[in-house]
Design an enzyme around this catalytic site. Structure first.
Site, PDB file in Angstrom:
ATOM      1  N   PHE A 114      -1.033   5.535  11.810  1.00  0.00           N
ATOM      2  CA  PHE A 114      -0.141   4.690  12.594  1.00  0.00           C
ATOM      3  C   PHE A 114       1.282   5.244  12.605  1.00  0.00           C
ATOM      4  O   PHE A 114       1.984   5.179  13.620  1.00  0.00           O
ATOM      5  CB  PHE A 114      -0.117   3.270  12.023  1.00  0.00           C
ATOM      6  CG  PHE A 114      -1.474   2.672  11.812  1.00  0.00           C
ATOM      7  CD1 PHE A 114      -2.406   2.641  12.834  1.00  0.00           C
ATOM      8  CD2 PHE A 114      -1.822   2.125  10.586  1.00  0.00           C
ATOM      9  CE1 PHE A 114      -3.664   2.088  12.646  1.00  0.00           C
ATOM     10  CE2 PHE A 114      -3.076   1.565  10.378  1.00  0.00           C
ATOM     11  CZ  PHE A 114      -3.991   1.547  11.410  1.00  0.00           C
TER      12      PHE A 114
ATOM     13  N   ASP B 127     -12.056   3.869   4.300  1.00  0.00           N
ATOM     14  CA  ASP B 127     -11.505   3.347   5.563  1.00  0.00           C
ATOM     15  C   ASP B 127     -12.077   4.079   6.775  1.00  0.00           C
ATOM     16  O   ASP B 127     -12.012   3.576   7.896  1.00  0.00           O
ATOM     17  CB  ASP B 127      -9.977   3.445   5.569  1.00  0.00           C
ATOM     18  CG  ASP B 127      -9.339   2.427   4.637  1.00  0.00           C
ATOM     19  OD1 ASP B 127     -10.088   1.628   4.035  1.00  0.00           O
ATOM     20  OD2 ASP B 127      -8.105   2.433   4.501  1.00  0.00           O
TER      21      ASP B 127
ATOM     22  N   SER C 158       0.816  -1.213   0.000  1.00  0.00           N
ATOM     23  CA  SER C 158       0.000   0.000   0.000  1.00  0.00           C
ATOM     24  C   SER C 158       0.851   1.264   0.000  1.00  0.00           C
ATOM     25  O   SER C 158       0.509   2.260  -0.653  1.00  0.00           O
ATOM     26  CB  SER C 158      -0.930   0.004   1.210  1.00  0.00           C
ATOM     27  OG  SER C 158      -1.856  -1.069   1.142  1.00  0.00           O
TER      28      SER C 158
ATOM     29  N   HIS D 240      -1.492   7.616   2.969  1.00  0.00           N
ATOM     30  CA  HIS D 240      -2.877   7.519   3.426  1.00  0.00           C
ATOM     31  C   HIS D 240      -3.209   8.552   4.503  1.00  0.00           C
ATOM     32  O   HIS D 240      -3.891   8.267   5.481  1.00  0.00           O
ATOM     33  CB  HIS D 240      -3.172   6.110   3.943  1.00  0.00           C
ATOM     34  CG  HIS D 240      -3.112   5.055   2.874  1.00  0.00           C
ATOM     35  ND1 HIS D 240      -1.945   4.729   2.219  1.00  0.00           N
ATOM     36  CD2 HIS D 240      -4.085   4.262   2.352  1.00  0.00           C
ATOM     37  CE1 HIS D 240      -2.192   3.777   1.334  1.00  0.00           C
ATOM     38  NE2 HIS D 240      -3.475   3.479   1.378  1.00  0.00           N
TER      39      HIS D 240
ATOM     40  N   GLU E 181       4.558  -0.774  14.761  1.00  0.00           N
ATOM     41  CA  GLU E 181       5.014   0.537  14.279  1.00  0.00           C
ATOM     42  C   GLU E 181       6.060   1.187  15.175  1.00  0.00           C
ATOM     43  O   GLU E 181       6.983   1.849  14.676  1.00  0.00           O
ATOM     44  CB  GLU E 181       3.805   1.463  14.120  1.00  0.00           C
ATOM     45  CG  GLU E 181       2.884   1.100  12.968  1.00  0.00           C
ATOM     46  CD  GLU E 181       1.856   0.040  13.329  1.00  0.00           C
ATOM     47  OE1 GLU E 181       1.053  -0.327  12.457  1.00  0.00           O
ATOM     48  OE2 GLU E 181       1.868  -0.423  14.493  1.00  0.00           O
TER      49      GLU E 181
END
Length: 322
Positions: A93, A127, A44, A119, A68
């Site tokens: 994140f 989402d 992604s 994103h 993360e």
């Protein structure tokens, strides 16, 4: 002025995230010792394209899994060995879940780590609000030693990643999921600490970043038809901010509208207001997320629903003109 996209080039839509992996591969091919650390989202974020570009680069992509905080610490360790370390993941994140590690490991020690999540903003679309990061610019610009870059299109994202790679110390590059029209020529070169006047005007200055730059240009076209001359500035570098360019525009036009796909609290609008309060107090309006979370929907729907599109910018300009 920097070179703008031609009318034909402007029709080509690409996501800013699409620049990530291919640009890392280009930098590696130029001899820069870049590495990427991702948290199980390399498809992604497109860092996988870096590893796939050349067999020699496969060992430069590290997948920490859904961990993360560890991603940031691994990148910090790689930076300590002399690498130029980029981190991936989604913005919610890659900045929110790891804020402590960015603050106390990367920034406190001034390590050569580039926080480059994808994103960000409402461009995440379906989402929903849990994944639409709208506070990341505020978080990152508040950190000592961190620089913040928000590219408007694919070409600007390539330029931003190149600036980040060649700038020692922490840099944040904000990228999105949605495909957006081209604003700049494919080979544009942008600089840290610079804002770019993309259209000159005399009645109002529209200062924008990221996906809002193209919306600001559309708004300026609509305003011209109504007899309003709008200057459009791409504040590509939010920290350090090019206060000189923005102040000069504010002095010329006497009015400023700021547009960002981010909360109106702590982001570009706050940075511009701080700069003008010190040098040139100016009437202002803010187009952005009004202290709220996002919702699930398509990108274009959300831009309209939350008042982030060109129509919202036109409305803000008409309000300040009144």
């Amino acid at each position: 002025m920097v070179q703008r996209a031609t009318a034909e080039q402007a029709q080509r839509k690409m996501a800013t995230r699409a620049a990530f992996g291919v640009t890392l591969a280009e930098l590696a091919g130029e001899g820069l010792d870049v590495v990427a650390v991702d948290a199980d989202l390399s498809g992604s974020t497109t860092t996988k394209k870096f590893a796939d570009a050349d067999a020699a680069y496969a060992g430069r992509l590290f997948n920490t899994g859904i961990a993360e905080q560890n991603m940031i610490d691994v990148a910090a360790g790689l930076a300590l060995t002399g690498k130029v370390a980029f981190t991936g993941s989604f913005a919610v994140f890659g900045t929110g879940r790891v804020y402590d590690q960015i603050r106390n490991t990367v920034c406190y020690s001034d390590l050569n780590v580039k926080i480059a999540p994808t994103h960000a903003g409402v461009s995440v679309g379906p989402d929903g609000g849990s994944h639409q990061m709208l506070e990341d610019i505020s978080l990152m610009r508040g950190l000592p030693r961190m620089r913040v870059l928000v590219p408007a299109d694919y070409a600007a994202a390539r330029a931003a990643l190149r600036v980040a790679a060649r700038t020692p110390g922490p840099v944040y590059v904000r990228m999105g999921r949605a495909s957006v029209p081209s604003v700049y020529a494919p080979d544009v070169q942008l600089e840290l600490g610079r804002a770019y006047v993309l259209r000159e005007g005399t009645d109002v200055a529209i200062v924008a970043c990221g996906v809002e730059v193209e919306q600001a240009l559309k708004a300026a076209d609509a305003l011209e038809a109504r007899g309003v001359s709008a200057e459009v500035i791409d504040a590509f570098s939010i920290k350090p901010l090019d206060a000189d360019t923005i102040v000069a525009s504010a002095r010329k036009t006497g009015r400023v509208v700021v547009a960002e796909e981010h909360s109106v609290i702590g982001g570009l609008g706050s940075a511009v207001a701080e700069a003008l309060a010190c040098a040139c107090p100016t009437p202002m309006r803010f187009v952005g997320m009004d202290d709220c979370f996002g919702k699930s929907g398509e990108f274009e729907e959300l831009m309209s629903y939350f008042g982030l599109d060109d129509a919202a910018i036109v409305e803000a300009v008409e309000s300040i003109m009144a």
